[in-house]
Motif scaffolding. Structure first.
Motif, short mmCIF file in Angstrom:
data_model
loop_
_atom_site.label_atom_id
_atom_site.label_comp_id
_atom_site.label_asym_id
_atom_site.label_seq_id
_atom_site.Cartn_x
_atom_site.Cartn_y
_atom_site.Cartn_z
N SER A 203 0.80 -1.23 0.00
CA SER A 203 0.00 0.00 0.00
C SER A 203 0.83 1.28 0.00
O SER A 203 0.41 2.29 -0.55
CB SER A 203 -0.95 0.02 1.21
N VAL A 204 2.00 1.24 0.64
CA VAL A 204 2.83 2.45 0.74
C VAL A 204 3.92 2.47 -0.32
O VAL A 204 4.18 3.51 -0.95
CB VAL A 204 3.43 2.60 2.14
N ASP A 205 4.57 1.32 -0.57
CA ASP A 205 5.63 1.29 -1.58
C ASP A 205 5.18 1.76 -2.96
O ASP A 205 5.97 2.40 -3.68
CB ASP A 205 6.23 -0.11 -1.67
N PRO A 206 3.93 1.47 -3.40
CA PRO A 206 3.53 2.02 -4.71
C PRO A 206 3.58 3.55 -4.73
O PRO A 206 3.95 4.14 -5.75
CB PRO A 206 2.09 1.52 -4.88
N ILE A 207 3.22 4.18 -3.61
CA ILE A 207 3.29 5.65 -3.54
C ILE A 207 4.75 6.09 -3.64
O ILE A 207 5.09 7.01 -4.41
CB ILE A 207 2.67 6.17 -2.23
#
Length: 311
Positions: A203-207
């Protein structure tokens, strides 16, 4: 205290933290930057699961038991779809369909994901800025022991059962941050940047994979504080614990801090785990967010840690 609060978020846990923030500071001070690596086309419709979860949660429309989807949903569409032998692994409720159909129509008419999201947030009177991480398509893919799977096939259809070997974000290399994303991180009035207790890898790494966002966070004038997704040595929801094991990582707050090294200045950890080995500024509280008061408490604790780091 005045000043902008920026929060990177995805999924149910992230939506809970943003809702908590809205209890402790004015909505107009909050900017949520949302993962869109989960977005996909299904039955010709543009689906944005993490944005929709946030919209439903903040508007009071979310299914309280599930955390996703709408409360009081009906399923006439799905029943009709099944009768035609259509794909039924991804559930689309009747009320939920309205959002997907309208989004798809607006995108086909030339609007951007950013403008559509802002339109929906305004329609429901939410008050905060909700920004997709990018208006360009980025698609999370999971390499597993059962082959390469698009995220929703892995997460929903396969229920996270395949063992994960690697994760990639197709399109991230050429994606641009959505309008307002870098500006919010760099804004001199921003007093805290939070990373929600969303799955760091999914969820955070794509950002962080969108060019410019990680660098902006590393150079931010405001302290960056992550809320650990680990509670009592486990993930509250979702495949975080399983995923960490499959990637050869210990399920510890130290591993979470290491994953965000170079991005965060502090980590909020659960009292059941403590801060041993974290190696950076941290605070300890009960991070389990079952009630609205819990969510406000965790949001307040994260802001207080950021304030302490800022001096």
């Amino acid at each position: 205290m005045s000043g902008r609060i920026v929060v990177l978020t995805g999924g149910v846990g992230g939506a809970k933290l943003v809702l908590g923030l809205m209890q402790v500071c004015p909505a107009e001070q909050i900017t949520a930057i949302v993962n869109t690596g989960d977005d996909f086309r299904h039955l010709g419709l543009a689906i944005s699961p993490d944005i929709d979860t946030l919209l439903y949660t903040l508007s009071g429309k979310a299914n309280a038991a599930q955390g996703w989807g709408r409360e009081g949903e009906t399923w006439t569409f799905m029943e009709a779809l099944k009768s035609l032998r259509g794909e039924d692994w991804f559930l689309l409720g009747d009320g939920d369909m309205a959002l997907h159909v309208l989004r798809s129509h607006l995108l086909a008419s030339g609007e951007t994901p950013s403008s559509v999201t802002a339109r929906f947030a305004a329609a429901w009177g939410l008050g905060l800025d909700i920004l997709p991480m990018s208006d360009d398509p980025v698609a999370t893919h999971v390499a597993t022991d059962q082959g390469d799977l698009p995220f929703q096939r892995y997460f929903v259809e396969q229920r996270c059962m395949p063992a994960v070997r690697a994760i990639r974000f197709d399109g991230a290399g050429t994606a641009r941050p959505a309008p307002g994303v870098i500006e919010a991180i760099r804004d001199a009035s921003t007093r805290a940047i939070l990373i929600a207790p969303s799955n760091p890898w999914l969820s955070v790494d794509p950002i962080l994979a969108v060019p410019g966002i990680r660098d902006a966070l590393a150079a931010a004038g405001a302290p960056v504080v992550a809320v650990s997704p680990i509670v009592g040595g486990q993930a509250v929801k979702g495949p975080t614990t399983k995923l960490m094991g499959e990637l050869g990582l210990a399920v510890t707050n130290a591993a979470i801090a290491d994953h965000y090294a170079g991005v965060i200045d502090g980590l909020l950890v659960d009292q059941r785990d403590g801060g041993a080995g974290v190696g950076i500024a941290h605070a300890v509280t009960d991070t389990l967010m079952k009630t609205l008061d819990d969510r406000a408490r965790v949001a307040q604790a994260a802001l207080e840690l950021a304030e302490r780091i800022a001096g």
